[in-house]
Design a protein around this motif. Structure first.
Motif, mmCIF file in Angstrom:
data_model
loop_
_atom_site.group_PDB
_atom_site.id
_atom_site.type_symbol
_atom_site.label_atom_id
_atom_site.label_comp_id
_atom_site.label_asym_id
_atom_site.label_seq_id
_atom_site.Cartn_x
_atom_site.Cartn_y
_atom_site.Cartn_z
ATOM 1 N N ALA A 145 0.837 -1.207 0.000
ATOM 2 C CA ALA A 145 0.000 0.000 0.000
ATOM 3 C C ALA A 145 0.870 1.255 0.000
ATOM 4 C CB ALA A 145 -0.913 -0.010 1.225
ATOM 5 N N ILE A 146 1.839 1.268 0.876
ATOM 6 C CA ILE A 146 2.662 2.478 1.002
ATOM 7 C C ILE A 146 3.433 2.746 -0.282
ATOM 8 C CG2 ILE A 146 4.707 3.377 2.187
ATOM 9 C CD1 ILE A 146 3.531 2.114 4.726
ATOM 10 N N ILE A 147 3.961 1.699 -0.882
ATOM 11 C CA ILE A 147 4.736 1.884 -2.117
ATOM 12 C C ILE A 147 3.818 2.312 -3.261
ATOM 13 C CG2 ILE A 147 6.125 0.676 -3.850
ATOM 14 C CD1 ILE A 147 7.277 -0.975 -1.462
ATOM 15 N N ALA A 148 2.625 1.712 -3.306
ATOM 16 C CA ALA A 148 1.697 2.084 -4.383
ATOM 17 C C ALA A 148 1.286 3.552 -4.271
ATOM 18 C CB ALA A 148 0.467 1.182 -4.337
ATOM 19 N N TRP A 149 1.219 4.075 -3.048
ATOM 20 C CA TRP A 149 0.812 5.473 -2.865
ATOM 21 C C TRP A 149 1.989 6.432 -2.917
ATOM 22 C CZ3 TRP A 149 -2.397 3.922 2.055
ATOM 23 C CH2 TRP A 149 -3.519 3.204 1.642
ATOM 24 N N GLY A 150 3.177 5.886 -3.033
ATOM 25 C CA GLY A 150 4.355 6.748 -3.126
ATOM 26 C C GLY A 150 5.144 6.716 -1.832
ATOM 27 N N VAL A 151 6.332 6.142 -1.905
ATOM 28 C CA VAL A 151 7.130 6.002 -0.690
ATOM 29 C C VAL A 151 8.096 7.182 -0.576
ATOM 30 C CG1 VAL A 151 8.889 4.555 -1.806
ATOM 31 C CG2 VAL A 151 8.534 4.360 0.628
ATOM 32 N N SER A 152 8.234 7.695 0.627
ATOM 33 C CA SER A 152 9.050 8.899 0.800
ATOM 34 C C SER A 152 10.429 8.545 1.359
ATOM 35 C CB SER A 152 8.347 9.874 1.741
ATOM 36 O OG SER A 152 8.129 9.227 2.971
ATOM 37 N N GLU A 153 11.291 9.541 1.307
ATOM 38 C CA GLU A 153 12.683 9.367 1.725
ATOM 39 C C GLU A 153 12.797 8.888 3.178
ATOM 40 O OE1 GLU A 153 15.447 9.605 -0.044
ATOM 41 O OE2 GLU A 153 16.761 9.396 1.702
ATOM 42 N N GLU A 154 11.877 9.347 4.004
ATOM 43 C CA GLU A 154 11.965 8.989 5.432
ATOM 44 C C GLU A 154 11.782 7.485 5.654
ATOM 45 O OE1 GLU A 154 8.792 9.472 7.941
ATOM 46 O OE2 GLU A 154 7.281 9.397 6.379
ATOM 47 N N MET A 155 11.239 6.789 4.671
ATOM 48 C CA MET A 155 11.024 5.353 4.854
ATOM 49 C C MET A 155 12.232 4.528 4.417
ATOM 50 S SD MET A 155 8.125 5.278 6.239
ATOM 51 C CE MET A 155 7.684 3.558 6.306
ATOM 52 N N ARG A 156 13.265 5.194 3.915
ATOM 53 C CA ARG A 156 14.412 4.465 3.368
ATOM 54 C C ARG A 156 15.063 3.505 4.380
ATOM 55 N NH1 ARG A 156 19.780 6.433 0.790
ATOM 56 N NH2 ARG A 156 19.248 8.479 1.563
ATOM 57 N N PRO A 157 15.296 3.944 5.611
ATOM 58 C CA PRO A 157 15.916 2.996 6.559
ATOM 59 C C PRO A 157 15.062 1.758 6.786
ATOM 60 C CG PRO A 157 15.814 5.223 7.481
ATOM 61 C CD PRO A 157 15.070 5.262 6.203
ATOM 62 N N TYR A 158 13.750 1.939 6.725
ATOM 63 C CA TYR A 158 12.855 0.805 6.998
ATOM 64 C C TYR A 158 12.789 -0.139 5.799
ATOM 65 C CZ TYR A 158 11.836 4.174 10.574
ATOM 66 O OH TYR A 158 11.986 5.082 11.584
ATOM 67 N N LEU A 159 12.929 0.458 4.605
ATOM 68 C CA LEU A 159 13.010 -0.396 3.413
ATOM 69 C C LEU A 159 14.237 -1.294 3.524
ATOM 70 C CD1 LEU A 159 12.184 2.168 0.572
ATOM 71 C CD2 LEU A 159 10.834 0.162 1.140
ATOM 72 N N LYS A 160 15.352 -0.687 3.931
ATOM 73 C CA LYS A 160 16.601 -1.461 4.052
ATOM 74 C C LYS A 160 16.479 -2.513 5.152
ATOM 75 C CE LYS A 160 20.586 0.696 3.568
ATOM 76 N NZ LYS A 160 21.637 1.732 3.721
ATOM 77 N N ARG A 161 15.808 -2.137 6.223
ATOM 78 C CA ARG A 161 15.656 -3.065 7.336
ATOM 79 C C ARG A 161 14.843 -4.306 6.912
ATOM 80 N NH1 ARG A 161 11.519 -1.074 11.555
ATOM 81 N NH2 ARG A 161 10.177 -1.849 9.894
ATOM 82 N N ASP A 162 13.724 -4.069 6.200
ATOM 83 C CA ASP A 162 12.819 -5.183 5.875
ATOM 84 C C ASP A 162 13.262 -5.983 4.666
ATOM 85 O OD1 ASP A 162 11.374 -4.424 7.988
ATOM 86 O OD2 ASP A 162 9.625 -3.695 6.885
ATOM 87 N N LEU A 163 14.145 -5.393 3.888
ATOM 88 C CA LEU A 163 14.578 -6.039 2.649
ATOM 89 C C LEU A 163 15.242 -7.401 2.884
ATOM 90 C CD1 LEU A 163 16.287 -3.946 -0.055
ATOM 91 C CD2 LEU A 163 17.263 -6.110 0.511
ATOM 92 N N GLY A 164 15.987 -7.489 3.960
ATOM 93 C CA GLY A 164 16.734 -8.724 4.176
ATOM 94 C C GLY A 164 16.061 -9.699 5.103
ATOM 95 N N ARG A 165 14.811 -9.418 5.472
ATOM 96 C CA ARG A 165 14.139 -10.321 6.411
ATOM 97 C C ARG A 165 13.183 -11.222 5.633
ATOM 98 N NH1 ARG A 165 11.986 -5.907 10.516
ATOM 99 N NH2 ARG A 165 11.312 -7.640 11.829
ATOM 100 N N ALA A 166 13.673 -12.413 5.377
ATOM 101 C CA ALA A 166 12.929 -13.313 4.489
ATOM 102 C C ALA A 166 11.539 -13.628 5.010
ATOM 103 C CB ALA A 166 13.714 -14.605 4.305
ATOM 104 N N GLU A 167 11.402 -13.651 6.331
ATOM 105 C CA GLU A 167 10.127 -14.068 6.902
ATOM 106 C C GLU A 167 9.008 -13.065 6.613
ATOM 107 O OE1 GLU A 167 12.680 -12.999 8.550
ATOM 108 O OE2 GLU A 167 12.099 -11.600 10.128
ATOM 109 N N LEU A 168 9.365 -11.831 6.258
ATOM 110 C CA LEU A 168 8.346 -10.819 5.990
ATOM 111 C C LEU A 168 7.793 -10.909 4.570
ATOM 112 C CD1 LEU A 168 9.954 -7.664 7.654
ATOM 113 C CD2 LEU A 168 8.372 -9.301 8.648
ATOM 114 N N GLU A 169 8.500 -11.606 3.707
ATOM 115 C CA GLU A 169 8.077 -11.820 2.312
ATOM 116 C C GLU A 169 7.826 -10.511 1.575
ATOM 117 O OE1 GLU A 169 4.840 -14.553 2.247
ATOM 118 O OE2 GLU A 169 6.029 -16.168 3.137
ATOM 119 N N CYS A 170 8.594 -9.501 1.909
ATOM 120 C CA CYS A 170 8.400 -8.242 1.203
ATOM 121 C C CYS A 170 9.743 -7.696 0.703
ATOM 122 C CB CYS A 170 7.708 -7.222 2.097
ATOM 123 S SG CYS A 170 8.597 -6.884 3.601
ATOM 124 N N GLY A 171 10.779 -8.520 0.710
ATOM 125 C CA GLY A 171 12.096 -8.074 0.284
ATOM 126 C C GLY A 171 12.085 -7.543 -1.137
#
Lengths: 330, 325
Positions: A145-171
């Motif tokens: 949802a957040i990406i479809a609506w446009g993700v902002s710069e402030e979310m960058r650390p969280y993108l990096k955090r979740d990218l490598g967590r396989a269990e979240l299935e959102c990498g």
């Protein structure tokens, strides 16, 4: 008799409307949410349809015919903002997941701040809800949802955090969103993709590089050199990654070639040439020597970790740096 | 007569489904007994003609129940099965042993087949688009569809959803798949595939969201391990314990719309037998397989889940029939 365009639940007061929606999205009916009066009875669904698809359909109909769509929107936004507070449901996550998904497909962007808060706070990290009997990660829907609506710069650390967590299935989602925000970070994170199933990895890297298909030379800007260095150092020397990457090397080379980049390793040296096809002289020399010492230390630590970890238990022993990529700063 | 045969056929599917589900739950007698009692109640107020049909169904179910309890003499059972086969114009249908829990015997079909599932586009994107990094915006989804049309998209075996309500599942070989459903090279005619594989569109079911047309995809997984029952359940369809539709090979004559050269359902990830007492053993998708995603031309109707549609349809018909009387 003509079928009414929308279900009578639209006419309920906000509180009851919200309870009705929450109850309908619940996996099993909570006794306190039963609406026994016939016009408000929960409609039966054929298999293959779900409360989500039904509510989405109602939203479209309401918007097209009677302009009642706002009443559904109001109730869903209210439920999400309050995190279903005060609503007695059997399966909290199922209802929440369905509502977030509904908000996404119907573009209820008002809930964006709330969804971002959940991600920042790392809420629902191991939460799943079901669609057609298949579990779907709640975090995946939140990012979607957040990406479809446009993700902002402030979310960058969280993108990096979740990218490598396989269990979240959102990498995969996070990688592409990160790539749009910061190619530097995305290139650095390429080694993380090695653990993903090949069809997904292939598609995601292709999508990322295709974003530069008409401007391949932007990928060889000097600013990106440190990112490429880290990327190749990991791909070549990280014991956990290089093994996975080597069989993929040809595909990776083809992928880069498709977007107009040639890559070749200089024989006998730890150097790679990355050049745009149309401007071969404007390439990037990726020299891994400067960071080799750091890498050697890390490899040593990694193997020591394996050895020591298996036989002894030193107090204060840190996890091997390569075992937890995201804590391994260069 | 045709309607009656169709009804019996559909009823058989519903019955077999109940058997399979009850078997898989390990509570056959309890579950199935309740089902029979329920139908008996429904049949009570029917008119004479309808009672005949309903009783016929009931007798089939009771037969299965007795067979399960081994209270029916084997020759009587075999004779009854033969009669059902004749009435349905099919080769011998059941083998008693299979429904009594005997182990399935591997068929003599060494050829490699493919397990296919036809899936609505909306289901596909819900389950898979995020894994390809697509955030489900229209632009992203169009890109994904164009990748499918180019034949570039694959799904890893471990994420294959060949069961449940995601779609229609069947086993076939590639030649048969294209001979049956292709509308061009590497392109499946969605409507034709659906019609040729299954039940009639004109079932009278009213959908919550009637769609004029919808995109669909077919996921295709290589299946090398075939372990369906030799002379197994040769009714037009069978249902496994996951509730998925399956097809078993049948004679080409008389011609009908059921797919020739077809098999049963697939459990994509499980290497062990999950259906010890069900009608078929599962097919297994090759380990580590990557499954191509084929595009279907738009299907001209929303695709329902046919197992469920069928079960509901039978129940609704019986209820409607009884009420009208």
């Amino acid at each position: 008799m003509d079928t009414p365009a929308v279900h009578p639940f639209f006419d309920l007061e906000l509180t009851d409307r919200a309870r009705w929606i929450a109850g309908y999205c619940d996996r099993a009916l909570s006794p306190s949410l039963i609406f026994p009066i016939l016009p408000f009875a929960f409609p039966l669904l054929p298999r293959g349809e779900s409360p989500l698809t039904w509510l989405e359909d109602q939203f479209r109909r309401a918007g097209a015919v009677t302009a009642k769509a706002g009443r559904l929107r109001e109730a869903v936004v209210d439920l999400l903002r309050r995190e279903l507070d005060g609503i007695d449901v059997n399966d909290h996550l199922q209802v929440l997941g369905t509502l977030v998904d509904l908000a996404r497909v119907c573009s209820f962007t008002e809930v964006g701040p709330k969804l971002r808060d959940w991600i920042r706070g790392d809420h629902f990290a191991s939460a799943f809800y079901e669609v057609d009997g298949h579990p779907i990660s709640l975090r995946q829907v939140l990012w979607s949802a957040i990406i479809a609506w446009g993700v902002s710069e402030e979310m960058r650390p969280y993108l990096k955090r979740d990218l490598g967590r396989a269990e979240l299935e959102c990498g995969e989602l996070c990688f592409l969103a990160l790539g749009r925000l910061s190619p530097f970070d995305a290139i650095t994170e390429i080694p993380t993709t090695c653990t993903w199933p090949l069809p997904y990895r292939d598609e995601v890297l292709r999508s990322f590089f295709e974003g530069f298909s008409h401007a391949a030379r932007t990928l060889v800007e000097p600013d990106l050199l440190p990112a490429w260095q880290r990327c190749f150092a990991e791909l070549w020397w990280n014991p956990e990654i290089s093994e996975l990457f080597q069989p993929y090397m040809d595909s990776f080379r083809n992928l880069l070639s498709d977007v107009g980049l040639d890559i070749c390793k200089r024989p006998g040296e730890e150097k790679f040439d990355l050049r745009p096809k149309e401007r071969a002289f404007a390439g990037l020399l990726i020299d891994l020597e400067p960071i080799k010492r750091q890498v050697d230390e890390r490899i040593l630590t990694y193997y020591e970790g394996l050895l020591v970890g298996s036989t002894m238990n030193f107090a204060g022993w840190a996890a091997p740096a390569y075992g937890t990529r995201h804590e391994a700063g260069y | 007569v045709r309607r009656k045969v169709a009804m019996v056929r559909e009823s058989l599917i519903a019955i077999v489904r109940q058997v399979a589900i009850a078997n898989s739950r390990g509570s056959f007698d309890a579950d199935f007994g309740v089902f029979v009692d329920h139908l008996e109640e429904l049949i009570e107020p029917a008119t004479q003609g309808e009672k005949d049909t309903a009783r016929y169904l009931l007798s089939l179910m009771n037969l299965l129940l007795e067979m399960r309890r081994r209270t029916l003499p084997q020759p009587v059972f075999e004779l009854f099965l033969l009669n059902i086969s004749k009435s349905l114009d099919h080769p011998p249908v059941f083998t008693a042993g299979l429904l009594q829990g005997e182990e399935a015997v591997a068929e003599r079909h060494p050829e490699v087949r493919v397990g296919c599932t036809m899936m609505r586009w909306s289901n596909f994107i819900r389950h898979y688009a995020p894994r390809y990094g697509k955030a489900q915006s229209s632009a992203d989804l169009e890109k994904l569809w164009s990748r499918i049309e180019k034949g570039d998209l694959r799904v890893p075996q471990e994420d294959l959803h060949l069961t449940g309500s995601s779609g229609v599942v069947w086993i076939t070989d590639e030649e048969a798949l294209y001979a049956q459903c292709a509308s061009g090279p590497d392109r499946i005619d969605g409507t034709r595939a659906y019609d040729d594989l299954g039940l009639d569109w004109t079932s009278g079911w009213s959908y919550v969201r009637p769609a004029a047309e919808t995109r669909a995809v077919i996921l295709k997984a290589p299946v090398s391990h075939r372990r369906s029952a030799d002379r197994g359940l040769r009714v037009p369809t069978s249902v496994d314990a996951w509730g998925s539709f399956g097809f078993v090979p049948k004679m080409a004559s008389p011609p009908c719309r059921w797919p020739s050269n077809a098999g049963t359902t697939v459990d994509p990830t499980c290497g062990r037998e999950r259906l010890p007492e069900a009608i078929h053993g599962p097919h297994l998708v090759d380990s580590g397989a990557e499954c191509p995603v084929l595009p279907c031309s738009p299907v001209r109707k929303a695709i329902p889940d046919r197992v469920d549609e069928c079960g509901r349809m039978v129940c609704m018909k019986v209820v409607r029939m009884l009420r009208s009387s």
